[in-house]
Design a protein around this motif. Structure first.
Motif, PDB file in Angstrom:
ATOM      1  N   GLU D 363      30.745  62.712  27.541  1.00  0.00           N
ATOM      2  CA  GLU D 363      29.331  62.613  27.880  1.00  0.00           C
ATOM      3  C   GLU D 363      29.136  61.841  29.187  1.00  0.00           C
ATOM      4  N   ARG D 364      29.962  60.816  29.372  1.00  0.00           N
ATOM      5  CA  ARG D 364      29.771  59.967  30.542  1.00  0.00           C
ATOM      6  C   ARG D 364      30.481  60.500  31.776  1.00  0.00           C
ATOM      7  N   LEU D 365      31.666  61.056  31.574  1.00  0.00           N
ATOM      8  CA  LEU D 365      32.476  61.447  32.731  1.00  0.00           C
ATOM      9  C   LEU D 365      32.471  62.945  32.950  1.00  0.00           C
ATOM     10  N   HIS D 366      32.005  63.707  31.987  1.00  0.00           N
ATOM     11  CA  HIS D 366      32.018  65.166  32.043  1.00  0.00           C
ATOM     12  C   HIS D 366      33.422  65.712  32.193  1.00  0.00           C
ATOM     13  N   THR D 367      34.359  65.020  31.630  1.00  0.00           N
ATOM     14  CA  THR D 367      35.716  65.566  31.600  1.00  0.00           C
ATOM     15  C   THR D 367      36.451  64.946  30.426  1.00  0.00           C
ATOM     16  N   GLY D 374      41.435  56.585  33.665  1.00  0.00           N
ATOM     17  CA  GLY D 374      42.210  55.437  34.115  1.00  0.00           C
ATOM     18  C   GLY D 374      41.297  54.262  34.376  1.00  0.00           C
ATOM     19  N   GLY D 375      41.772  53.097  33.946  1.00  0.00           N
ATOM     20  CA  GLY D 375      41.040  51.872  34.248  1.00  0.00           C
ATOM     21  C   GLY D 375      39.641  51.782  33.681  1.00  0.00           C
ATOM     22  N   LEU D 376      39.396  52.570  32.636  1.00  0.00           N
ATOM     23  CA  LEU D 376      38.026  52.566  32.115  1.00  0.00           C
ATOM     24  C   LEU D 376      37.676  51.265  31.402  1.00  0.00           C
ATOM     25  N   TRP D 377      38.702  50.535  30.996  1.00  0.00           N
ATOM     26  CA  TRP D 377      38.436  49.276  30.291  1.00  0.00           C
ATOM     27  C   TRP D 377      37.540  48.381  31.139  1.00  0.00           C
ATOM     28  N   GLN D 378      37.874  48.368  32.441  1.00  0.00           N
ATOM     29  CA  GLN D 378      37.119  47.547  33.365  1.00  0.00           C
ATOM     30  C   GLN D 378      35.644  47.918  33.340  1.00  0.00           C
ATOM     31  N   GLN D 379      35.389  49.204  33.286  1.00  0.00           N
ATOM     32  CA  GLN D 379      34.013  49.680  33.312  1.00  0.00           C
ATOM     33  C   GLN D 379      33.330  49.476  31.969  1.00  0.00           C
ATOM     34  N   MET D 380      34.084  49.725  30.915  1.00  0.00           N
ATOM     35  CA  MET D 380      33.487  49.717  29.588  1.00  0.00           C
ATOM     36  C   MET D 380      34.363  48.915  28.632  1.00  0.00           C
ATOM     37  N   PRO D 381      34.307  47.599  28.744  1.00  0.00           N
ATOM     38  CA  PRO D 381      35.224  46.778  27.936  1.00  0.00           C
ATOM     39  C   PRO D 381      35.027  46.975  26.431  1.00  0.00           C
ATOM     40  N   ARG D 382      33.774  47.161  26.018  1.00  0.00           N
ATOM     41  CA  ARG D 382      33.579  47.316  24.567  1.00  0.00           C
ATOM     42  C   ARG D 382      34.240  48.592  24.077  1.00  0.00           C
ATOM     43  N   MET D 383      34.013  49.674  24.832  1.00  0.00           N
ATOM     44  CA  MET D 383      34.621  50.932  24.410  1.00  0.00           C
ATOM     45  C   MET D 383      36.138  50.803  24.443  1.00  0.00           C
ATOM     46  N   GLY D 384      36.648  50.115  25.450  1.00  0.00           N
ATOM     47  CA  GLY D 384      38.085  49.930  25.541  1.00  0.00           C
ATOM     48  C   GLY D 384      38.641  49.207  24.330  1.00  0.00           C
ATOM     49  N   THR D 450      39.631  60.670  41.658  1.00  0.00           N
ATOM     50  CA  THR D 450      38.553  61.620  41.359  1.00  0.00           C
ATOM     51  C   THR D 450      37.388  60.920  40.679  1.00  0.00           C
ATOM     52  N   LEU D 451      37.749  60.034  39.753  1.00  0.00           N
ATOM     53  CA  LEU D 451      36.688  59.376  39.000  1.00  0.00           C
ATOM     54  C   LEU D 451      35.889  58.445  39.901  1.00  0.00           C
ATOM     55  N   SER D 452      36.608  57.680  40.714  1.00  0.00           N
ATOM     56  CA  SER D 452      35.868  56.707  41.515  1.00  0.00           C
ATOM     57  C   SER D 452      34.999  57.422  42.546  1.00  0.00           C
ATOM     58  N   SER D 453      35.471  58.582  43.025  1.00  0.00           N
ATOM     59  CA  SER D 453      34.613  59.303  43.959  1.00  0.00           C
ATOM     60  C   SER D 453      33.418  59.893  43.224  1.00  0.00           C
ATOM     61  N   LYS D 454      33.645  60.258  41.973  1.00  0.00           N
ATOM     62  CA  LYS D 454      32.550  60.815  41.188  1.00  0.00           C
ATOM     63  C   LYS D 454      31.498  59.746  40.898  1.00  0.00           C
ATOM     64  N   LEU D 455      32.001  58.539  40.636  1.00  0.00           N
ATOM     65  CA  LEU D 455      31.060  57.478  40.262  1.00  0.00           C
ATOM     66  C   LEU D 455      30.270  56.965  41.459  1.00  0.00           C
ATOM     67  N   GLU D 456      30.917  56.961  42.621  1.00  0.00           N
ATOM     68  CA  GLU D 456      30.275  56.477  43.837  1.00  0.00           C
ATOM     69  C   GLU D 456      29.659  55.102  43.640  1.00  0.00           C
ATOM     70  N   GLY D 459      28.104  52.233  37.864  1.00  0.00           N
ATOM     71  CA  GLY D 459      28.879  51.826  36.700  1.00  0.00           C
ATOM     72  C   GLY D 459      28.733  52.871  35.615  1.00  0.00           C
ATOM     73  N   LEU D 460      29.537  52.703  34.575  1.00  0.00           N
ATOM     74  CA  LEU D 460      29.419  53.587  33.421  1.00  0.00           C
ATOM     75  C   LEU D 460      28.781  52.796  32.290  1.00  0.00           C
ATOM     76  N   ALA D 461      27.966  53.471  31.517  1.00  0.00           N
ATOM     77  CA  ALA D 461      27.308  52.778  30.413  1.00  0.00           C
ATOM     78  C   ALA D 461      28.322  52.493  29.316  1.00  0.00           C
ATOM     79  N   ASP D 462      28.409  51.252  28.918  1.00  0.00           N
ATOM     80  CA  ASP D 462      29.309  50.891  27.820  1.00  0.00           C
ATOM     81  C   ASP D 462      28.681  51.325  26.501  1.00  0.00           C
ATOM     82  N   PHE D 463      29.429  51.157  25.422  1.00  0.00           N
ATOM     83  CA  PHE D 463      28.891  51.484  24.106  1.00  0.00           C
ATOM     84  C   PHE D 463      27.606  50.696  23.864  1.00  0.00           C
ATOM     85  N   ALA D 464      26.606  51.399  23.392  1.00  0.00           N
ATOM     86  CA  ALA D 464      25.361  50.713  23.088  1.00  0.00           C
ATOM     87  C   ALA D 464      25.262  50.476  21.583  1.00  0.00           C
TER      88      ALA D 464
END
Lengths: 168, 104, 615, 509
Positions: D363-367, D374-384, D450-456, D459-464
């Motif tokens: 839902e968040r990354l469309h892939t 890679g490295g998503l923990w940094q973006q979404m520590p709770r999900m990680g 690819t991801l970082s270029s996509k995100l520009e 940030g990504l929304a962590d688990f709510a």
């Protein structure tokens, strides 16, 4: 003796007319030959003691159904070029194979009827007898036929109506 | 009149010939009108056989089947000609092979 | 007091859970207090329970609840407390507390401060469960728990995928051993009907004779687990890579506690091993071989942490040697002293790395003696203990091991000789480290010396490393007494003098440079050996070729589901038929009619061939 | 009647959810959640009046009154077909799991499904209804009916709301399960016919068919029919190839239901029907079955490692985990069976959670391609952190439910066949390998280019809140199962014991 002679004449006419009908390029011509063929068959019916069937053959088959054909052909207004095209399609290369198949089928039918013996009865089966049987043991068949005709009615109405609507 | 009756197998012979001719027509013609006519010929041939058989036994059943065939023929022609109109409208031709969109 | 023992692992566990749940919302001071305080509390509790126990040394068992009960399998969440447990708990909580304290300064600037302490606390909890477990299944829980924590902490700086690689390697390699151990558990339960360590050993003694095959298999399987966790041959390759984690983690997990779990396991189940003398011999040989292999490798390394890592492997090899020759108490004793001095060395190296901007290469250091005095003295004392110089803690424990190895009937003297060689090498590489890093010319400038939160643990560990040898560990009741004749005095003298020789050699080679090794090192044989030892005897290389790459290759080949090809075949056959039949559907009426007529003819022909009677 | 109501609530709730779309696009999901919760609440309130679930009576095969619930109504009496539903410990466990995971699945689809929401929720509820029927039906004809009922809505869920290759996946899923279901139908009919010729009575009832006397060959083939139907669903090697496609292409809720519940119907069928109906044939076949199980454990793990698609990896891990179930069932002793049941429950939670994480990532990354993560923990520590929890659960960390399951299976299996156990234990190692690589490729390491270029820089929304609550439910469940599995074990125990007794008479030569 007369019946037999008449029968062979009628049969010859029916066969010849049918062959001609099948090979015409012009639809109306073909239709006329077909009517002739049907009339000849009606004669045969009469000869073998089925006067009611003969009457129906003339009235409904040669009359109503064939007239339907005539109407439609006229509605479509097929021209000379259609005839030419049809003529071009009647080449031996096209009909040779089917003719062989038809002949084979005919040969098999012949083989099957070759065992049939005996003449047909001269006793005519009257319209009354037919009517009694029709509305006696065959009443279900009548119902089915009526359903079929109804379906045909509805179907042809549906198809024809759309044709007319679009034309407008 | 005894002994002079028409032999049944002669009638059946005519019937089968008619049937074969009708079938031949069905196979070689591409025009829908002719196809329908061929069908009529075949139905008629079958009807002849039925009537002949009925006459052979002196029973009305053959004629009844003839009438059923008649109604089938009528219904078929009604629908068939309706289709002819549709085909003509859509493809501007009566050639059956032009309407081969159902190709699997 | 004793019934409070369950609180010891619970406090760090709760603290860990709290740190995980509200990591984002806590100030750093509170995180530090929670992280260090929980382990400190556990240490105090251990101390008071230990005092009680020493006053009345009666082992006791405490069942919290029955974990599961299926048929006759009913392991409990139950703890067993005896002298061995006490030693282990003291080491874990005591050294653990010091390392936690050290970490507060070491990790001060890290963004994931709370996560770090959460993991570290969880590790302490799992390790405590491991040593306190009453049955092997609960032990296995702790065993895997520390494995996961080790994985998490080695890969703590996960942004660098090399760290992730190292973490996964650590987990998977130990997992291989763990699986062997799990099979051992299955075998033991199937044969003995229980996994409660005490009753299991009692049943085993009744059921089996010394030298039976089944205990041998069971012991070898358990040994599989032990060599995995304790980084012994052939599963040692993960430990040097595990140095990717923060240095205090290396000190706690990969030197003082977790890696000695294998030693603990064997000591705990020593009755089983006594039933299988062959397995004892295997343990001793594995230990000795590992110890020598790692010592040679340590001699060649230039990364300060890798030197210490190989040294750890080597020292645990000593412990295995001790266990293998039946010197249970000596093995555990060495475990304890090793925890002191190796934690000290690791923390010292941590301090160096911290103040040298993450420099690991010892040849880029030098002359740090004056600039980092606290660290220097820590290293001096730690290395002295590691090299087993007389009067240090390492001396007492290693001496005992060597003596008891000598006393072993049969292969004893040979094992002793091997151990001596190891001791010599240990002295050389440990002082090589000291001379290269702290003496000579200065090559880099540290940011200063340690702050108090680093200095206090270092100083305390210095003290422990010095006097630890005088501790008397209360395991006399746990293990059978050592029997055998005390060897002649010359054996002892040799044992004492070998480390001194090693020290002298290190001095001559690496400091005063009176012995010039250059020609030897630069000769082709020397180069070859150097590379061979530097790469850890090529074992990593070998495993990479034999296991890792084939596995990658295999899974890569099978990625797209070979089994699907079978179903694909069925589909292809169907599609072919479909294609053929679809060809018949030309869409041309005449073709259909033609085929119908043809079919009719065929059918009629068939029908006419068959007489009606037959139908 | 309670059981009929349970199914009816879901069926009618589905219709309601479909109709409720007219009130607004967000209404169906609330209706669906309410329906599942009402169903669950209804079941619990009914259970409250029952004897304690941990001290159930052993359900006797010849006495329906010993079952927790039993319901029978005539349906087609001429063939002995009746609407016969019954509940014992295992079915109750499965029913509870179904309803809990059903609620979780609705939550998983909360923001995921965009088009035709009403119909989606309806399909979801109908699938659940079918599954409940499968778990409760004791008439083999009814069982088959429900078996198909759960299949068709699932097919729609994949075919309509699936990802890029949904048509293929849905068709594959349908053909595999349908073909195997027909095999079961044939086996059922033959079994009934055999029973008829022996007793002179037509009956599809489980109780009547249990002790059908038959020739060894017949029993073997019939058992094979049931076996294949169930192991295709399970799925076991080499019938598993529909699963990676179906799981990968299904929408998140579909994956959750597929992995969490539908697979368990296969395992349930094995325990309930395939073995007890043909004990002797099953015993003779057990080596092959266990070999398939062990092969599946290793094979699934090896293939999981190779995958680059997050969901596909998790799907293969299911193959591996279900191998343990097959091993447990065919070891056929109490330890192993308890392990199998435990695995069904624990795997339901752990895999459902992983699929939900995959869905959230999609839902968040469309892939789903891990090469682009890679490295998503940094973006979404709770999900990680949550992902880490379920990853270690799936690799069998002691203290979590999956470990208890796997250990019990291995323990039971060891008593039957130590060598097979050694092979299956390889799954512990390979399991660690693929689980950790999953973590590494998605959450650890550096963020891919690819991801970082996509995100520009966004940030990504962590688990709510909603997602965390859902995850917490599953985490607590797994910890509970791992540290105190006794309630579950106690519920299953009497059933397993009576099944063991039932078969032991015939199994001993």
């Amino acid at each position: 003796m007369l019946e037999i002679t008449l029968f062979y004449i009628a049969a010859t006419i029916a066969l010849a007319a049918t062959v001609l009908a099948m090979t015409r390029a012009n639809a109306i011509h073909a239709l006329i030959y077909l009517i002739v063929s049907l009339l000849a068959v009606a004669v045969i019916f009469f000869l073998i003691g089925a006067p009611f069937a003969a009457a129906l053959e003339i009235v409904i088959y040669a009359g109503a159904i064939m007239v339907l054909f005539v109407f439609v052909i006229m509605m479509l207004n097929l021209g000379e070029e259609g005839d030419a095209r049809e003529r071009g399609l009647l080449q031996p290369s096209i009909w040779a194979g089917p003719a062989l198949l038809s002949f084979l089928l005919f040969a098999e039918l012949l083989y099957m009827i070759s065992t049939v013996e005996g003449p047909v009865s001269m006793q005519a089966v009257s319209a009354k007898e037919v009517g009694l049987a029709l509305f006696g043991p065959y009443v279900l068949a009548v119902e089915i036929a009526s359903m079929l005709l109804l379906a045909g009615l509805v179907g042809s109405y549906h198809l024809g109506r759309r044709y007319l609507e679009r034309e407008e | 009149m005894e002994g002079l009756n028409i032999p049944l197998n002669h009638i059946l012979l005519v019937s089968s010939l008619l049937f074969s001719i009708g079938m031949l027509g069905l196979m070689i013609r591409r025009n829908i009108i002719f196809i329908l006519m061929s069908l009529e010929v075949m139905l008629n041939a079958a009807a002849l056989a039925f009537v002949a058989a009925g006459a052979h036994w002196g029973q009305p059943d053959g004629q009844i089947i003839f009438m059923l065939i008649l109604s089938i023929a009528a219904a078929e022609v009604a629908v068939g000609l309706g289709l002819v109109l549709q085909v003509q409208r859509r493809f501007k031709t009566l050639d059956m092979d032009s309407a081969n969109r159902m190709r699997g | 007091m004793a019934e409070m023992v369950w609180l010891v692992p619970l406090i760090p566990l709760l603290s860990s859970v709290m740190l995980m749940l509200c990591s984002a919302n806590l100030p750093r001071l509170l995180i530090g207090l929670l992280g260090v305080g929980s382990v400190g509390a556990a240490a105090l509790l251990t101390l008071s329970i230990g005092m009680d126990f020493l006053a009345d040394p009666e082992p006791f068992q405490l069942t919290l609840w029955t974990w599961m009960q299926v048929s006759n399998f009913s392991p409990g969440i139950a703890f067993y407390f005896d002298g061995l447990t006490l030693v282990m708990m003291s080491v874990i909580t005591g050294v653990g507390f010091l390392i936690h304290l050290f970490s507060t300064e070491f990790m001060e600037e890290d963004a994931s401060y709370a996560r770090y302490f959460a993991y570290l606390n969880m590790f302490v909890a799992a390790m405590l469960i491991l040593v306190m477990a009453d049955n092997l299944l609960l032990l296995y829980l702790g065993w895997e728990g520390v494995g996961v924590c080790s994985y998490l902490l080695v890969g703590f700086w996960y942004q660098n995928s090399a760290n992730g690689q190292a973490a996964r390697k650590a987990f998977v390699v130990t997992r291989i051993g763990d699986t062997a151990m799990a099979l051992g558990l299955l075998l033991l339960f199937t044969e003995l009907g229980t996994l409660d360590i005490q009753s299991m050993m009692a049943v085993a003694n009744q059921q089996w004779q010394v030298g039976d095959t089944v205990p041998l298999i069971a012991c070898l399987l358990l040994l599989g687990g032990a060599v995995g966790k304790s980084a012994q041959l052939p599963l040692h390759t993960w430990l040097p890579d595990a140095m990717a984690g923060p240095t205090p983690v290396s000190a706690l997990i990969h030197a003082a506690t977790m890696v000695t779990a294998g030693v603990y396991l064997i000591a705990r189940t020593h009755d089983l091993f006594l039933l299988a003398p062959i397995s004892m011999m295997v343990v001793a040989l594995v230990g000795l071989a590992t110890s020598l292999m790692a010592a040679f490798t340590a001699l060649m390394q230039s990364d300060i942490k890798r030197i210490l890592a190989y040294s750890t492997i080597s020292q645990i090899g000593y412990m295995f040697l001790a266990l293998g020759v039946g010197a249970w108490a000596a093995g555990i004793f060495h475990l304890m002293t090793h925890a002191f001095f190796k934690a000290l060395l690791f923390l010292g190296s941590g301090a160096i790395i911290h103040y040298l901007h993450h420099e690991h290469d010892i040849f880029k250091m030098g002359g740090l003696r004056t600039k980092m005095p606290v660290t220097f003295w820590s290293f001096m004392i730690g290395s002295a203990a590691l090299a087993a110089l007389p009067m240090t803690s390492g001396f007492f424990s290693k001496d005992q091991i060597l003596l008891q190895a000598y006393m072993m009937p049969g292969a004893g003297p040979w094992l002793w000789l091997g151990g001596l060689l190891g001791a010599l090498l240990t002295a050389i590489y440990s002082f090589r480290l000291v001379f290269v890093v702290f003496f000579g010319e200065a090559k880099t400038e540290p940011d200063g010396d340690t702050g108090w939160r680093m200095a206090v643990p270092l100083v305390m560990l210095c003290g422990l490393a010095m006097i630890g040898g005088y501790f008397i560990i209360p395991v006399a009741d746990v293990f059978p007494a050592v029997s055998g004749e005390h060897p002649a005095h010359w054996v002892e003298y040799v044992s004492i003098s070998v480390p001194l020789i090693g020290l002298l050699l290190a001095y001559l080679i690496f400091h005063s440079r009176q012995i010039n090794m250059d020609t030897l090192v630069n000769s082709s044989v020397g180069q070859l050996l150097r590379r061979f030892w530097f790469g850890g005897w090529g074992i990593d290389w070998l495993y990479d070729r034999v296991f890792v790459r084939p596995y990658y290759l295999l899974s890569g080949l099978m990625k797209n589901e070979p089994i699907d090809a079978i179903y694909g075949l069925i589909v292809a056959v169907n599609q072919t038929f479909n294609h053929w039949l679809a060809e018949a559907q030309t869409g041309q009426m005449r073709w259909y009619i033609l085929s119908m007529v043809f079919g009719l003819i065929v059918l009629l022909t068939l029908a006419l061939q068959i007489p009606l009677e037959a139908l | 009647m309670v059981m009929v109501n349970l199914i009816l609530i879901l069926l009618l709730g589905g219709v309601l959810a479909m109709l409720s779309e007219r009130l607004g696009v967000n209404v169906p999901r609330r209706v669906a959640l309410a329906v599942v919760l009402v169903d669950l609440g209804y079941l619990l309130s009914e259970l409250a009046g029952m004897p304690a679930l941990t001290q159930l009576q052993a359900p006797m095969p010849d006495d329906p009154s010993t079952w927790l619930m039993h319901f029978q109504a005539q349906w087609i009496p001429a063939f002995g077909i009746s609407i016969e539903l019954a509940l014992d410990g295992i079915s109750l466990l499965m029913v509870l799991l179904t309803l809990v995971l059903g609620a979780i699945a609705v939550s998983a689809s909360w923001t995921d499904v965009i088009v035709k929401r009403g119909f989606f929720e309806a399909n979801l509820l109908w699938t659940l209804a079918g599954v409940l029927g499968v778990f409760m039906a004791l008439d083999l004809f009814l069982f088959f009916l429900f078996w198909e009922v759960m299949l068709i809505p699932m097919y729609f869920m994949i075919a309509i709301w699936g990802h890029e290759n949904r048509g293929y996946a849905a068709m594959k899923f349908f053909i595999f399960t349908q073909a195997s279901g027909l095999l079961m139908l044939v086996a059922t009919l033959v079994l009934v016919a055999v029973n008829h010729s022996a007793t002179g009575q037509w009956s599809f009832s489980y109780f009547d068919l249990l002790n059908t006397p038959m020739a060894e060959q017949t029993a073997h083939w019939l058992m094979l029919g049931f076996f294949i139907a169930f192991v295709v669903k399970l799925p076991a090697f080499p019938f598993h190839t529909w699963l990676p496609d179906a799981h990968t292409q299904a929408p998140t809720a579909g994956s959750v239901i597929l992995a969490g519940i539908l697979l368990k119907t296969g395992a349930y069928g094995l325990i309930r029907f395939a073995v007890p109906l043909f004990p002797e044939a099953a015993l003779n076949f057990s080596f092959t079955a266990m070999a398939l199980g062990a092969a599946g454990v290793v094979y699934g793990a090896v293939l999981a490692f190779a995958q680059t698609d997050f969901k596909r990896l998790v799907a293969y891990s299911s193959v591996s985990h279900m191998g343990f179930v097959l091993l447990g069932v065919y070891a056929w002793n109490e330890l192993a069976l308890q392990g199998a049941v435990m695995q069904m429950v624990a795997h339901g939670f752990s895999t459902a959670a992983l699929f939900m994480i995959a869905g959230s990532l999609q839902e968040r990354l469309h892939t789903r391609d891990m090469r682009e993560m890679g490295g998503l923990w940094q973006q979404m520590p709770r999900m990680g952190a949550v992902a880490m929890f379920f990853v270690v659960a799936s690799l069998g960390l002691p203290g979590l439910g999956n470990f208890v399951a796997e250990f019990l299976v291995l323990l039971g299996l060891f008593q039957v066949n130590p060598w097979m156990t050694a092979v299956a234990a390889l799954g512990l190692i390979t399991g660690a390998i693929y689980s950790l690589i999953l973590m590494q490729r998605s959450f650890q390491g550096e963020i891919s280019a690819t991801l970082s270029s996509k995100l520009e820089g966004h940030g990504l929304a962590d688990f709510a809140g909603r997602e965390m609550v859902t995850m917490m439910v599953m985490m607590v469940a797994l910890i509970g199962l791992g540290l105190y599995p006794q309630p579950v074990l106690d519920m299953a125990k009497p059933v397993l014991q009576s099944l063991l007794e039932l078969t032991s008479a015939e199994m001993t030569p």
